[in-house]
Design a protein around this motif. Structure first.
Motif, mmCIF file in Angstrom:
data_model
loop_
_atom_site.group_PDB
_atom_site.id
_atom_site.type_symbol
_atom_site.label_atom_id
_atom_site.label_comp_id
_atom_site.label_asym_id
_atom_site.label_seq_id
_atom_site.Cartn_x
_atom_site.Cartn_y
_atom_site.Cartn_z
ATOM 1 N N MET A 38 17.027 117.991 147.270
ATOM 2 C CA MET A 38 17.669 117.900 145.955
ATOM 3 C C MET A 38 17.428 116.504 145.401
ATOM 4 O O MET A 38 17.884 115.518 145.987
ATOM 5 N N LEU A 39 16.704 116.415 144.301
ATOM 6 C CA LEU A 39 16.439 115.116 143.678
ATOM 7 C C LEU A 39 17.292 114.978 142.431
ATOM 8 O O LEU A 39 17.222 115.823 141.531
ATOM 9 N N ILE A 40 18.097 113.947 142.383
ATOM 10 C CA ILE A 40 18.980 113.723 141.238
ATOM 11 C C ILE A 40 18.530 112.466 140.488
ATOM 12 O O ILE A 40 18.514 111.374 141.062
ATOM 13 N N GLY A 41 18.131 112.654 139.247
ATOM 14 C CA GLY A 41 17.819 111.500 138.399
ATOM 15 C C GLY A 41 19.121 111.098 137.714
ATOM 16 O O GLY A 41 19.585 111.800 136.814
ATOM 17 N N ASP A 42 19.720 110.007 138.154
ATOM 18 C CA ASP A 42 21.014 109.628 137.567
ATOM 19 C C ASP A 42 20.837 109.285 136.093
ATOM 20 O O ASP A 42 20.038 108.411 135.739
ATOM 21 N N GLY A 43 21.538 109.987 135.238
ATOM 22 C CA GLY A 43 21.463 109.714 133.797
ATOM 23 C C GLY A 43 20.246 110.308 133.105
ATOM 24 O O GLY A 43 19.988 110.011 131.938
ATOM 25 N N MET A 44 19.487 111.148 133.827
ATOM 26 C CA MET A 44 18.206 111.642 133.308
ATOM 27 C C MET A 44 18.382 112.864 132.416
ATOM 28 O O MET A 44 18.535 113.992 132.888
ATOM 29 N N GLY A 45 18.345 112.654 131.134
ATOM 30 C CA GLY A 45 18.393 113.765 130.191
ATOM 31 C C GLY A 45 17.003 114.314 129.948
ATOM 32 O O GLY A 45 16.006 113.777 130.441
ATOM 33 N N VAL A 46 16.944 115.400 129.165
ATOM 34 C CA VAL A 46 15.647 115.989 128.829
ATOM 35 C C VAL A 46 14.808 114.986 128.047
ATOM 36 O O VAL A 46 13.578 114.931 128.188
ATOM 37 N N ALA A 47 15.454 114.130 127.244
ATOM 38 C CA ALA A 47 14.704 113.122 126.473
ATOM 39 C C ALA A 47 14.036 112.105 127.401
ATOM 40 O O ALA A 47 12.961 111.583 127.085
ATOM 41 N N GLY A 307 22.764 107.295 127.582
ATOM 42 C CA GLY A 307 22.107 106.613 126.471
ATOM 43 C C GLY A 307 22.092 107.398 125.174
ATOM 44 O O GLY A 307 21.774 106.849 124.123
ATOM 45 N N GLY A 308 22.385 108.716 125.254
ATOM 46 C CA GLY A 308 22.250 109.533 124.039
ATOM 47 C C GLY A 308 20.860 109.342 123.456
ATOM 48 O O GLY A 308 20.675 109.169 122.254
ATOM 49 N N LEU A 309 19.859 109.361 124.349
ATOM 50 C CA LEU A 309 18.485 109.009 123.955
ATOM 51 C C LEU A 309 17.859 110.061 123.057
ATOM 52 O O LEU A 309 17.953 111.258 123.312
ATOM 53 N N SER A 310 17.223 109.601 121.977
ATOM 54 C CA SER A 310 16.393 110.486 121.157
ATOM 55 C C SER A 310 15.089 109.772 120.861
ATOM 56 O O SER A 310 15.008 108.539 120.969
ATOM 57 N N LEU A 311 14.070 110.539 120.525
ATOM 58 C CA LEU A 311 12.712 109.988 120.388
ATOM 59 C C LEU A 311 12.130 110.331 119.022
ATOM 60 O O LEU A 311 11.158 111.081 118.913
ATOM 61 N N PRO A 312 12.714 109.789 117.961
ATOM 62 C CA PRO A 312 12.220 110.131 116.624
ATOM 63 C C PRO A 312 10.860 109.500 116.315
ATOM 64 O O PRO A 312 10.513 108.446 116.854
ATOM 65 N N SER A 313 10.155 110.171 115.434
ATOM 66 C CA SER A 313 8.878 109.648 114.950
ATOM 67 C C SER A 313 9.119 108.379 114.131
ATOM 68 O O SER A 313 10.108 108.269 113.399
ATOM 69 N N LYS A 314 8.205 107.417 114.234
ATOM 70 C CA LYS A 314 8.381 106.174 113.475
ATOM 71 C C LYS A 314 8.262 106.409 111.985
ATOM 72 O O LYS A 314 8.935 105.772 111.186
ATOM 73 N N LYS A 315 7.367 107.349 111.594
ATOM 74 C CA LYS A 315 7.239 107.688 110.167
ATOM 75 C C LYS A 315 7.599 109.150 109.987
ATOM 76 O O LYS A 315 7.342 109.959 110.877
ATOM 77 N N THR A 316 8.186 109.467 108.872
ATOM 78 C CA THR A 316 8.608 110.849 108.669
ATOM 79 C C THR A 316 7.562 111.670 107.918
ATOM 80 O O THR A 316 7.750 112.846 107.677
ATOM 81 N N ASP A 317 6.461 111.043 107.493
ATOM 82 C CA ASP A 317 5.400 111.789 106.804
ATOM 83 C C ASP A 317 4.486 112.430 107.836
ATOM 84 O O ASP A 317 3.604 111.777 108.404
ATOM 85 N N PHE A 318 4.674 113.735 108.066
ATOM 86 C CA PHE A 318 3.897 114.421 109.113
ATOM 87 C C PHE A 318 2.535 114.900 108.624
ATOM 88 O O PHE A 318 1.827 115.578 109.340
#
Ligand code: ZN
Length: 370
Positions: A38-47, A307-318
């Motif tokens: 069993m490997l536990i990543g402490d604090g490891m969210g999907v982000a 951390g409530g980590l999110s990974l937004p794009s630096k620019k919003t023009d896709f």
């Protein structure tokens, strides 16, 4: 008349089909699970996993090899956002408790962990961490205290835990205690070789060992920890395998990527990347072991998200090509997001869907016959 015949038919069908379904499932064979890593990543969210993938430019990482996945709810008994003590206790014992409690309920009832149950069954057990062995997550697998900060009490409880191989930090709580006790002779009396570095146990291939490789935490992955976690995992697996062959039994092992949590509390992207890379390398060691040792199930999960980590794009023009991804943090503490769990090897396909952290414990216990 017609309706009552229909009712009888439905009833018969229900009676016949239900047990048949159970039999069919059994016959198809839940694979025999002998060992669990069993490997536990402490604090490891999907982000955090996503961050590793995108930093690696989507070259396959070890976690990509997983054969099944689930989402895990992490709330504790007294808070919708858990700490590592309550979450570790839920994963270890299958029962929720309050934040700060280790291996016991808020009411004071003792909770029995997978490691203790495995020991009672004569199996081999191990813990490998990059924090101190008395820290919340490893402690939840052997100790019973109302406050996770009772490190010296937790160390005393470790001595008689029965754990066969333990590698991490925490010399201070065993040998340089505030209460003046030295637990090293007590450990030796339990048959442990006590070591203070991985180097000291490099020739050891069987037996019982406690390796206290730092005063408290091991260094961070961005400092000079090197391959401590994957190497310690490989060494522990080598020793467990020899012990298991001798005693004709299986093992339960808990490995923690302890400092993913610290990196995320610090909102430090570089540290998160380094800790995640190290943890994923360790996942690779476990998956490779499962490839070579039939009956080994590997569970990769986390205790909670930090951390409530999110990974937004630096620019919003896709319409433009990528201009980079930011690391944004919702908190310097923990969040209530679900975490991901990955499964590999024997019994991996038994896990899927959304489940509670306590349910994850129960399914592992069931597969191991604990
Ligand atoms: Zn934390």
């Amino acid at each position: 008349m017609k309706r009552s015949i229909l009712f009888v038919l439905v009833l018969i069908a229900a009676i016949v089909v239900a047990p048949l379904d159970a039999v069919a499932r059994k016959r198809k064979g839940t694979p025999k699970v002998k060992n669990v890593i069993m490997l536990i990543g402490d604090g490891m969210g999907v982000a955090h996993i996503s961050a590793l993938m995108l930093e690696e430019k989507y070259q396959p990482i070890n976690m990509d090899r997983a054969e099944a996945a689930a989402l895990i709810k992490t709330y504790s008994a007294n808070n919708r956002v858990t700490d590592s003590a309550a979450a570790g206790t839920a994963l270890a014992t299958g029962t929720k408790t309050g934040n700060h409690y280790i291996g016991m309920t808020i009411e004071g009832d003792t909770l029995i962990s997978l490691i203790t149950r495995a020991e009672q069954k004569g199996m081999q057990t191990a813990e490998v961490v990059t924090c101190y062995l008395t820290h919340a997550t490893p402690a939840a697998f052997f100790a019973h205290v109302p406050n996770r900060n009772q490190y010296e009490d937790i160390a005393v409880q470790f001595v008689t835990s029965g754990i066969d191989v333990a590698i991490g930090g925490g010399t201070r709580y065993f040998a340089k205690r505030k209460d003046g006790r030295n637990l090293i002779p007590d450990l030796e009396a339990q048959g442990y070789k006590v070591a203070y570095s991985l180097d000291e146990i490099k020739d050891m291939s069987e037996g019982r060992v406690v390796a206290l490789c730092a005063d408290q935490n091991l260094p961070m992955a961005t400092q000079d920890r090197g391959d401590f976690l994957p190497d310690a995992t490989a060494k522990a697996l080598e020793i467990l395998t020899a012990n298991c062959a001798k005693e004709k039994t299986g093992f339960f092992m808990m490995i923690e990527g302890s400092q993913i949590d610290y990196a995320a509390h610090a909102c430090d992207a570089e540290q998160i990347y380094a800790e995640m890379k190290d943890f994923d390398k360790t996942v690779g060691v476990a998956f490779d072991y499962a490839d070579k040792h039939e009956g080994t199930l590997v569970v990769v999960c986390a205790d909670h998200e930090t951390g409530g980590l999110s990974l937004p794009s630096k620019k919003t023009d896709f319409t433009l090509s990528e201009s980079g991804v930011e690391y944004r943090y919702g908190t310097t503490s923990h969040s209530g997001s679900m975490i991901g769990a990955l499964f590999y090897g024997a019994g991996a396909k038994e896990f899927s869907g959304i489940m509670d952290n306590t349910e994850l414990n129960r399914r592992i216990a069931e597969l191991l016959g604990l």
